[in-house]
Design a protein around this motif. Structure first.
Motif, mmCIF file in Angstrom:
data_model
loop_
_atom_site.group_PDB
_atom_site.id
_atom_site.type_symbol
_atom_site.label_atom_id
_atom_site.label_comp_id
_atom_site.label_asym_id
_atom_site.label_seq_id
_atom_site.Cartn_x
_atom_site.Cartn_y
_atom_site.Cartn_z
ATOM 1 N N ALA A 1 0.812 -1.217 0.000
ATOM 2 C CA ALA A 1 0.000 0.000 0.000
ATOM 3 C C ALA A 1 0.845 1.266 0.000
ATOM 4 C CB ALA A 1 -0.935 -0.005 1.205
ATOM 5 N N GLY A 2 1.920 1.277 0.795
ATOM 6 C CA GLY A 2 2.771 2.462 0.871
ATOM 7 C C GLY A 2 3.433 2.790 -0.453
ATOM 8 N N ARG A 3 3.922 1.764 -1.129
ATOM 9 C CA ARG A 3 4.588 2.000 -2.408
ATOM 10 C C ARG A 3 3.573 2.346 -3.500
ATOM 11 N NH1 ARG A 3 8.833 -2.301 -4.200
ATOM 12 N NH2 ARG A 3 9.141 -0.643 -5.756
ATOM 13 N N ARG A 4 2.359 1.825 -3.379
ATOM 14 C CA ARG A 4 1.314 2.213 -4.339
ATOM 15 C C ARG A 4 1.019 3.702 -4.229
ATOM 16 N NH1 ARG A 4 -1.506 -2.489 -2.844
ATOM 17 N NH2 ARG A 4 -3.063 -1.259 -1.719
ATOM 18 N N LEU A 5 0.974 4.209 -2.987
ATOM 19 C CA LEU A 5 0.723 5.630 -2.776
ATOM 20 C C LEU A 5 1.857 6.466 -3.364
ATOM 21 C CD1 LEU A 5 -0.878 7.967 -1.555
ATOM 22 C CD2 LEU A 5 0.323 7.570 0.614
ATOM 23 N N ILE A 6 3.096 6.026 -3.148
ATOM 24 C CA ILE A 6 4.243 6.747 -3.696
ATOM 25 C C ILE A 6 4.174 6.771 -5.215
ATOM 26 C CG2 ILE A 6 6.756 6.663 -3.979
ATOM 27 C CD1 ILE A 6 6.903 5.577 -1.098
ATOM 28 N N ARG A 7 3.816 5.631 -5.821
ATOM 29 C CA ARG A 7 3.709 5.562 -7.275
ATOM 30 C C ARG A 7 2.618 6.507 -7.785
ATOM 31 N NH1 ARG A 7 5.187 1.312 -10.626
ATOM 32 N NH2 ARG A 7 6.881 1.059 -9.121
ATOM 33 N N TRP A 8 1.490 6.570 -7.054
ATOM 34 C CA TRP A 8 0.401 7.464 -7.443
ATOM 35 C C TRP A 8 0.861 8.921 -7.358
ATOM 36 C CZ3 TRP A 8 -2.618 11.492 -5.861
ATOM 37 C CH2 TRP A 8 -3.846 11.679 -6.514
#
Length: 366
Positions: free
Chosen positions: A128-135
């Protein structure tokens, strides 16, 4: 859009790691120069293996030796200066996000086109954390991009679910059809076609799932299938160990990086792709251009690229038994695989011609 063509283009890549997107960028740079456009490649980090290829092709390039992340934003002026110093009126980025923002903040005033090669496809598999960073990465750069390109209809559909540039179009990647051509094969002696030579190519990383392909070859169990693997990467030692444990030492050969890749495909009868997902697949396009059918998992953009039972075979993703059956199916039908290979070449000429792809990019970069 202006009708004035871009006379010089800066092609911005993260690094010289060899992948489908990078190979396409090098081929496109060469084609642009053939068409009279001064194309220069800029590596944000290091040039790596691609630097050797560009040197051999006499394509100018430079490396900024920056680290990905904050270093790019802190040295945005260096990036903008590098893109502008060759007189480029447009920049083509291998990815959007904050790289485009850094280019604008660094003073680059020309047109920016960014290509989405499939990063959006990785997001669902990230924590989830890396998905947010990617977004956030995507959102930070969309304002700076004039046009964003998806390399397949599948990618465009996924791209539209995330922050994106105000204009989004699809341009298929292309291959050089003058270099990648079918081999005129001599008439085979009786029994010589009983062995099927299967080729796989690319970076040896986990998402390519070449362990599935090894298992599929082992499942055939008749010794009439050979597997030839071109490329290198962190999974090579694991794959070599798996081949040994499956008793495939005499049937599997690791060739490392092969250049030109046409020589590799000319030694094969079919190509195989077992990736988790593909945004386009340069491997498929290159193999088809050389007149080979492709056996592949049915995921991502691959159903767009390969026509089942016409230019290859598509099997359900992860179904190793079906993958093995498709290989055996081609092994026992040499005339049909030649027919499918011929149709694959025709399909490639119709849709994946490098010149047509580059001309579409130059129109956007105008």
């Amino acid at each position: 859009m202006s009708s004035t063509p871009a006379s010089a283009v800066a092609i911005v890549l993260w690094s010289g790691d060899v992948g489908g997107a990078e190979r396409f960028a090098v081929q496109a740079a060469r084609e642009m120069r053939r068409l009279g456009v001064e194309a220069e490649v800029i590596f944000v980090t290091s040039s790596g293996r691609l630097g050797e290829w560009l040197h051999n092709e006499r394509i100018p390039f430079r490396s900024l030796d920056l680290r990905r992340g904050r270093d790019v934003l802190l040295h945005a002026r260096s990036l903008g200066k590098a893109a502008s110093s060759g007189g480029a009126s447009a920049a083509w980025l291998i990815a959007g996000g904050y790289l485009a923002a850094a280019l604008r903040l660094g003073g680059f005033e020309g047109r920016i086109v960014a290509t989405e090669h499939g990063q959006v496809l990785e997001a669902p598999r990230l924590p989830a954390g890396r998905r947010l960073i990617r977004w956030l990465d995507r959102a930070s750069g969309t304002w700076a991009i004039d046009v964003e390109v998806g390399v397949s209809d599948f990618v465009v559909a996924e791209l539209l679910r995330y922050p994106h540039a105000r204009s989004v179009v699809r341009i298929y990647n292309g291959v050089d059809l003058s270099e990648l051509r079918p081999l005129a094969r001599a008439a085979s002696s009786p029994g010589s076609e009983s062995v099927l030579r299967v080729g796989a190519a690319g970076r040896l990383v986990r998402v390519k799932q070449l362990d599935h392909l090894l298992t599929a070859v082992a499942s055939a169990r008749d010794g009439r299938i050979e597997l030839h693997i071109a490329g290198d990467g962190p999974e090579r030692s694991n794959l070599e160990a798996q081949a040994q444990s499956l008793g495939l030492a005499q049937q599997v050969q690791f060739h490392g990086w092969v250049d030109p890749i046409s020589c590799f495909w000319h030694s094969c009868d079919v190509a195989a792709i077992t990736s988790v997902t593909e945004s386009f697949s340069m491997v498929a396009a290159e193999a088809m251009a050389c007149g080979l059918p492709v056996v592949s998992y049915e995921n991502g953009a691959l159903p767009e690229i390969i026509r089942d039972a016409e230019t290859g075979r598509l099997v359900q993703s992860g179904d190793v038994a079906a993958l093995s059956e498709a290989l055996v199916w081609y092994q026992s039908r040499p005339a049909l695989r030649r027919e499918h290979g011929s149709e694959a070449r025709r399909w490639c000429e119709e849709r994946y011609d490098l010149r047509r792809s580059v001309e579409a990019y130059l129109e956007l970069l105008a």
